[in-house]
Design a protein around this motif. Structure first.
Motif, PDB file in Angstrom:
ATOM      1  N   LEU A   1     -30.810  -2.084  26.193  1.00 39.08           N
ATOM      2  CA  LEU A   1     -30.254  -1.530  27.425  1.00 39.08           C
ATOM      3  C   LEU A   1     -29.021  -0.692  27.124  1.00 39.08           C
ATOM      4  CD1 LEU A   1     -30.698  -4.627  29.744  1.00 39.08           C
ATOM      5  CD2 LEU A   1     -32.045  -2.517  29.746  1.00 39.08           C
ATOM      6  N   GLY A   2     -28.297  -1.054  26.062  1.00 39.18           N
ATOM      7  CA  GLY A   2     -27.179  -0.222  25.619  1.00 39.18           C
ATOM      8  C   GLY A   2     -27.649   1.119  25.098  1.00 39.18           C
ATOM      9  N   ILE A   3     -28.818   1.132  24.448  1.00 34.83           N
ATOM     10  CA  ILE A   3     -29.399   2.389  23.974  1.00 34.83           C
ATOM     11  C   ILE A   3     -29.716   3.299  25.153  1.00 34.83           C
ATOM     12  CG2 ILE A   3     -31.462   3.402  22.910  1.00 34.83           C
ATOM     13  CD1 ILE A   3     -31.487   0.957  21.019  1.00 34.83           C
ATOM     14  N   GLY A   4     -30.322   2.716  26.199  1.00 31.34           N
ATOM     15  CA  GLY A   4     -30.608   3.507  27.394  1.00 31.34           C
ATOM     16  C   GLY A   4     -29.339   4.030  28.033  1.00 31.34           C
ATOM     17  N   THR A   5     -28.322   3.176  28.099  1.00 29.29           N
ATOM     18  CA  THR A   5     -27.035   3.579  28.654  1.00 29.29           C
ATOM     19  C   THR A   5     -26.436   4.739  27.866  1.00 29.29           C
ATOM     20  OG1 THR A   5     -26.610   1.323  29.404  1.00 29.29           O
ATOM     21  CG2 THR A   5     -24.710   2.789  29.221  1.00 29.29           C
ATOM     22  N   SER A   6     -26.406   4.587  26.545  1.00 28.98           N
ATOM     23  CA  SER A   6     -25.818   5.612  25.683  1.00 28.98           C
ATOM     24  C   SER A   6     -26.572   6.930  25.780  1.00 28.98           C
ATOM     25  CB  SER A   6     -25.807   5.113  24.234  1.00 28.98           C
ATOM     26  OG  SER A   6     -25.268   6.078  23.369  1.00 28.98           O
ATOM     27  N   ALA A   7     -27.918   6.855  25.787  1.00 28.60           N
ATOM     28  CA  ALA A   7     -28.724   8.086  25.844  1.00 28.60           C
ATOM     29  C   ALA A   7     -28.491   8.850  27.144  1.00 28.60           C
ATOM     30  CB  ALA A   7     -30.204   7.734  25.690  1.00 28.60           C
ATOM     31  N   VAL A   8     -28.456   8.121  28.264  1.00 30.63           N
ATOM     32  CA  VAL A   8     -28.253   8.771  29.560  1.00 30.63           C
ATOM     33  C   VAL A   8     -26.849   9.364  29.664  1.00 30.63           C
ATOM     34  CG1 VAL A   8     -28.052   8.373  32.047  1.00 30.63           C
ATOM     35  CG2 VAL A   8     -29.976   7.396  30.775  1.00 30.63           C
ATOM     36  N   ILE A   9     -25.843   8.582  29.268  1.00 34.23           N
ATOM     37  CA  ILE A   9     -24.465   9.053  29.387  1.00 34.23           C
ATOM     38  C   ILE A   9     -24.190  10.218  28.444  1.00 34.23           C
ATOM     39  CG2 ILE A   9     -22.049   8.408  28.983  1.00 34.23           C
ATOM     40  CD1 ILE A   9     -22.721   5.633  30.020  1.00 34.23           C
ATOM     41  N   ALA A  10     -24.651  10.117  27.193  1.00 37.98           N
ATOM     42  CA  ALA A  10     -24.386  11.187  26.229  1.00 37.98           C
ATOM     43  C   ALA A  10     -25.057  12.492  26.644  1.00 37.98           C
ATOM     44  CB  ALA A  10     -24.871  10.765  24.838  1.00 37.98           C
ATOM     45  N   LYS A  11     -26.309  12.411  27.112  1.00 36.08           N
ATOM     46  CA  LYS A  11     -26.973  13.632  27.551  1.00 36.08           C
ATOM     47  C   LYS A  11     -26.289  14.220  28.777  1.00 36.08           C
ATOM     48  CE  LYS A  11     -31.435  15.609  28.842  1.00 36.08           C
ATOM     49  NZ  LYS A  11     -32.834  15.352  29.204  1.00 36.08           N
ATOM     50  N   THR A  12     -25.850  13.342  29.681  1.00 36.78           N
ATOM     51  CA  THR A  12     -25.146  13.796  30.877  1.00 36.78           C
ATOM     52  C   THR A  12     -23.840  14.479  30.503  1.00 36.78           C
ATOM     53  OG1 THR A  12     -26.095  11.975  32.143  1.00 36.78           O
ATOM     54  CG2 THR A  12     -24.198  13.067  33.101  1.00 36.78           C
ATOM     55  N   LEU A  13     -23.118  13.899  29.550  1.00 38.55           N
ATOM     56  CA  LEU A  13     -21.878  14.523  29.082  1.00 38.55           C
ATOM     57  C   LEU A  13     -22.151  15.850  28.402  1.00 38.55           C
ATOM     58  CD1 LEU A  13     -19.946  11.429  27.662  1.00 38.55           C
ATOM     59  CD2 LEU A  13     -19.428  12.718  29.744  1.00 38.55           C
ATOM     60  N   GLY A  14     -23.277  15.927  27.664  1.00 38.81           N
ATOM     61  CA  GLY A  14     -23.639  17.189  27.027  1.00 38.81           C
ATOM     62  C   GLY A  14     -23.828  18.304  28.036  1.00 38.81           C
ATOM     63  N   LYS A  15     -24.245  17.927  29.253  1.00 44.17           N
ATOM     64  CA  LYS A  15     -24.410  18.910  30.335  1.00 44.17           C
ATOM     65  C   LYS A  15     -23.126  19.112  31.130  1.00 44.17           C
ATOM     66  CE  LYS A  15     -29.358  18.064  31.098  1.00 44.17           C
ATOM     67  NZ  LYS A  15     -30.379  17.620  32.081  1.00 44.17           N
ATOM     68  N   GLY A  16     -22.101  18.286  30.845  1.00 47.53           N
ATOM     69  CA  GLY A  16     -20.829  18.429  31.527  1.00 47.53           C
ATOM     70  C   GLY A  16     -20.689  17.662  32.825  1.00 47.53           C
ATOM     71  N   ASN A  17     -21.599  16.704  33.119  1.00 50.27           N
ATOM     72  CA  ASN A  17     -21.564  15.944  34.379  1.00 50.27           C
ATOM     73  C   ASN A  17     -20.833  14.607  34.177  1.00 50.27           C
ATOM     74  OD1 ASN A  17     -23.138  17.983  35.505  1.00 50.27           O
ATOM     75  ND2 ASN A  17     -25.045  16.943  34.979  1.00 50.27           N
ATOM     76  N   THR A  18     -19.499  14.630  34.242  1.00 52.17           N
ATOM     77  CA  THR A  18     -18.724  13.438  33.917  1.00 52.17           C
ATOM     78  C   THR A  18     -18.825  12.349  34.988  1.00 52.17           C
ATOM     79  OG1 THR A  18     -16.763  14.469  34.892  1.00 52.17           O
ATOM     80  CG2 THR A  18     -17.102  14.749  32.526  1.00 52.17           C
ATOM     81  N   GLU A  19     -18.909  12.709  36.267  1.00 41.47           N
ATOM     82  CA  GLU A  19     -18.974  11.706  37.316  1.00 41.47           C
ATOM     83  C   GLU A  19     -20.296  10.947  37.266  1.00 41.47           C
ATOM     84  OE1 GLU A  19     -17.734   9.265  40.351  1.00 41.47           O
ATOM     85  OE2 GLU A  19     -16.616  10.637  39.069  1.00 41.47           O
ATOM     86  N   ASP A  20     -21.396  11.639  36.988  1.00 44.04           N
ATOM     87  CA  ASP A  20     -22.686  10.963  36.839  1.00 44.04           C
ATOM     88  C   ASP A  20     -22.650   9.991  35.663  1.00 44.04           C
ATOM     89  OD1 ASP A  20     -23.705  12.316  38.972  1.00 44.04           O
ATOM     90  OD2 ASP A  20     -24.895  13.745  37.810  1.00 44.04           O
ATOM     91  N   ALA A  21     -21.941  10.363  34.610  1.00 44.41           N
ATOM     92  CA  ALA A  21     -21.824   9.484  33.451  1.00 44.41           C
ATOM     93  C   ALA A  21     -21.053   8.214  33.810  1.00 44.41           C
ATOM     94  CB  ALA A  21     -21.127  10.217  32.306  1.00 44.41           C
ATOM     95  N   ARG A  22     -19.999   8.350  34.595  1.00 47.09           N
ATOM     96  CA  ARG A  22     -19.221   7.181  35.012  1.00 47.09           C
ATOM     97  C   ARG A  22     -20.060   6.254  35.903  1.00 47.09           C
ATOM     98  NH1 ARG A  22     -15.260   9.841  36.754  1.00 47.09           N
ATOM     99  NH2 ARG A  22     -13.976   9.748  34.890  1.00 47.09           N
ATOM    100  N   ASN A  23     -20.849   6.849  36.782  1.00 46.64           N
ATOM    101  CA  ASN A  23     -21.736   6.045  37.635  1.00 46.64           C
ATOM    102  C   ASN A  23     -22.741   5.270  36.796  1.00 46.64           C
ATOM    103  OD1 ASN A  23     -20.550   6.927  40.031  1.00 46.64           O
ATOM    104  ND2 ASN A  23     -21.945   8.664  40.240  1.00 46.64           N
ATOM    105  N   ALA A  24     -23.306   5.943  35.807  1.00 48.80           N
ATOM    106  CA  ALA A  24     -24.311   5.297  34.951  1.00 48.80           C
ATOM    107  C   ALA A  24     -23.708   4.126  34.186  1.00 48.80           C
ATOM    108  CB  ALA A  24     -24.912   6.315  33.982  1.00 48.80           C
ATOM    109  N   ALA A  25     -22.487   4.292  33.709  1.00 47.98           N
ATOM    110  CA  ALA A  25     -21.828   3.224  32.968  1.00 47.98           C
ATOM    111  C   ALA A  25     -21.604   1.995  33.851  1.00 47.98           C
ATOM    112  CB  ALA A  25     -20.499   3.725  32.413  1.00 47.98           C
ATOM    113  N   THR A  26     -21.189   2.218  35.078  1.00 49.75           N
ATOM    114  CA  THR A  26     -20.938   1.114  36.004  1.00 49.75           C
ATOM    115  C   THR A  26     -22.220   0.364  36.335  1.00 49.75           C
ATOM    116  OG1 THR A  26     -19.134   2.407  36.987  1.00 49.75           O
ATOM    117  CG2 THR A  26     -19.936   0.506  38.238  1.00 49.75           C
ATOM    118  N   VAL A  27     -23.268   1.109  36.621  1.00 50.72           N
ATOM    119  CA  VAL A  27     -24.552   0.502  36.976  1.00 50.72           C
ATOM    120  C   VAL A  27     -25.145  -0.240  35.781  1.00 50.72           C
ATOM    121  CG1 VAL A  27     -26.921   1.002  37.685  1.00 50.72           C
ATOM    122  CG2 VAL A  27     -25.009   2.177  38.805  1.00 50.72           C
ATOM    123  N   ALA A  28     -24.951   0.296  34.582  1.00 48.95           N
ATOM    124  CA  ALA A  28     -25.496  -0.330  33.383  1.00 48.95           C
ATOM    125  C   ALA A  28     -24.955  -1.740  33.193  1.00 48.95           C
ATOM    126  CB  ALA A  28     -25.184   0.514  32.150  1.00 48.95           C
TER     127      ALA A  28
END
Length: 457
Positions: A74-101
């Motif tokens: 589940l950490g792998i899924g978290t990292s993959a989603v957040i890192a790709k989101t950050l690569g696109k520049g969407n920091t708020e979506d990354a923060r949401n994903a971390a909280t939900v994870a």
């Protein structure tokens, strides 16, 4: 949440590939050296109690690793989603994903651990544990299951930090928790002052306390110091979206990770047919393997965020370069590790084996299985890289093929004809065949880069 921090974070999109991977991996190695060394200390102190307690704790490895592997997946899924989101520049979506994870992982691990607690006797009997070992297993596992929720913070929190390019803080978290575990082990196992000797139960208590520390530490860093998670849940639509993204990768990744301890459970059951001494030796060998492969494990945590961020930014050439550089390094590194293990094998057997039969099997293990650790490293890095590219089903299928077509079957067939020697050689051949398949499949996709675009989440 930003992709660069002057003190701790690497710029995964622009810094040189080899240098970036090195700078991310070295802190993780130090943290994992401390963590795994202290886990080995855990095994050492239990071994002082005798062969039966050592055999009992060896039976627990596949089960504890199953829960840990779920959290890692589940950490792998978290990292993959957040890192790709950050690569696109969407920091708020990354923060949401971390909280939900953190939320969904807590729920899943609590449910799994509760089931393990309820059906403990059936599980360990199925693994081949003799009835006289079950009380010792209960002494360790009952407390371990109840405290397993403490795993969540360090596992998921560290994944969030790695996704943003920070591997320094996770190394501190892992190392600190490992140190606490090592310091408390002899106190709780053998007693000290007013603290009574608890035996194998003391080892479990030390582990749970170290997890509680890690949970408090990482929560403070994420919520207050770095502001990488929300202190309250986002609205339901955001929770649903983030959970779906994480689970789409995290569940197959967790399934793939959990196949490893399941295969280890099968291997333990096979080894159990050779007696308690064989199980005890196999348990020691498994802990030695975790130390010998720690660089591979560290790279399997640092390579995916690099790949995911560059995948999100469209830098496919950096993805390919990072994978191939990592594979070449792992092969050379593990050859050197094998030579070191052969040199120090007499020291290892004398430290962990109180009976000659256990020592002989540990020596046999050391001469054969570590030959394949570099090959096993290729498989591990390939699986983690497919997850980073948001292709978790491919990674899951590769894990199934490795463990249940090559690794376990060849080990079992080898054991039928040549005993424990055949079992170890069969496992080695399984890693060889799977390494060839994995390397070929990952590099094949770069011949048709359009296939990478189909991995959107």
């Amino acid at each position: 949440m930003t992709t660069k921090n002057k003190r701790t974070n690497q710029d995964l999109l622009n810094d040189p590939v080899s240098t970036t991977l090195k700078n991310m991996t070295i802190p993780m190695i130090f943290g994992m050296v401390l963590l795994m060394t202290f886990n080995l200390v855990d095994t050492f102190f239990v071994s002082l109690l005798g062969t039966q307690p050592l055999a009992a704790i060896s039976f627990t490895f596949p089960i504890t690793f199953t829960v840990i592997s779920l959290s890692i997946g589940l950490g792998i899924g978290t990292s993959a989603v957040i890192a790709k989101t950050l690569g696109k520049g969407n920091t708020e979506d990354a923060r949401n994903a971390a909280t939900v994870a953190l939320l969904i992982t807590s729920i899943i691990v609590i449910v799994l651990s509760f089931a393990g607690y309820i059906f403990s006797d059936q599980i360990f009997t199925l693994l081949g544990a003799e009835p006289h070992l079950l009380p010792l297993i209960h002494d360790y596992m009952d407390l371990w299951f109840l405290g397993s929720v403490g795993l969540i913070g360090p596992m998921i929190g560290n994944a969030v930090l790695r996704a943003s390019g920070d591997t320094h803080t996770p190394s501190i978290v892992m190392g600190s928790a490992g140190l606490i575990n090592a310091l408390l082990d002899p106190v709780f196992i053998f007693g000290f002052g007013p603290i009574p000797a608890m035996g194998i139960q003391g080892a479990a208590l030390a582990t749970v306390i170290s997890w509680a520390f890690g949970l408090a530490f990482i929560t403070y860093v994420l919520a207050f110091q770095r502001k990488l998670i929300h202190l309250s849940l986002p609205e339901w639509s955001v929770v649903k979206k983030s959970a779906g993204q994480i689970l789409q990768i995290g569940l197959p990744a967790a399934g793939a990770n959990m196949l490893t301890p399941i295969a280890a459970a099968v291997m333990t059951a096979i080894v159990a047919g050779y007696g308690e001494s064989a199980v005890a030796a196999f348990g020691v060998g498994s802990r030695i393997e975790s130390i010998a492969c720690l660089v591979v494990l560290a790279m399997s945590m640092t390579l995916p965020p690099f790949i995911s961020q560059n995948f999100g930014a469209g830098n496919i050439d950096r993805v390919e370069q990072a994978f191939n550089v990592s594979v070449k390094f792992v092969i050379l590194w593990q050859v050197a590790i094998y030579a070191v293990l052969i040199l120090i094998s007499p020291l290892i057997t004398s430290a962990f084996a109180k009976e000659q039969s256990v020592a002989d099997i540990i020596t046999l293990f050391m001469w054969i299985l570590p030959l394949g650790y570099g090959l096993q490293g290729i498989v591990i890095l390939t699986n983690s890289s497919f997850n980073a590219l948001h292709k978790p089903i491919v990674a899951l299928m590769l894990s199934i093929i490795r463990l249940f077509i090559f690794y376990v079957p060849l080990a079992y067939v080898g054991s039928l004809f040549f005993g424990l020697t055949g079992l170890f050689v069969g496992a080695l051949l399984g890693n060889l065949f799977m390494a060839v398949v994995s390397y070929y499949l990952f590099n094949k996709q770069f011949k048709n880069p359009e296939t990478l675009s189909s991995a959107e989440v």
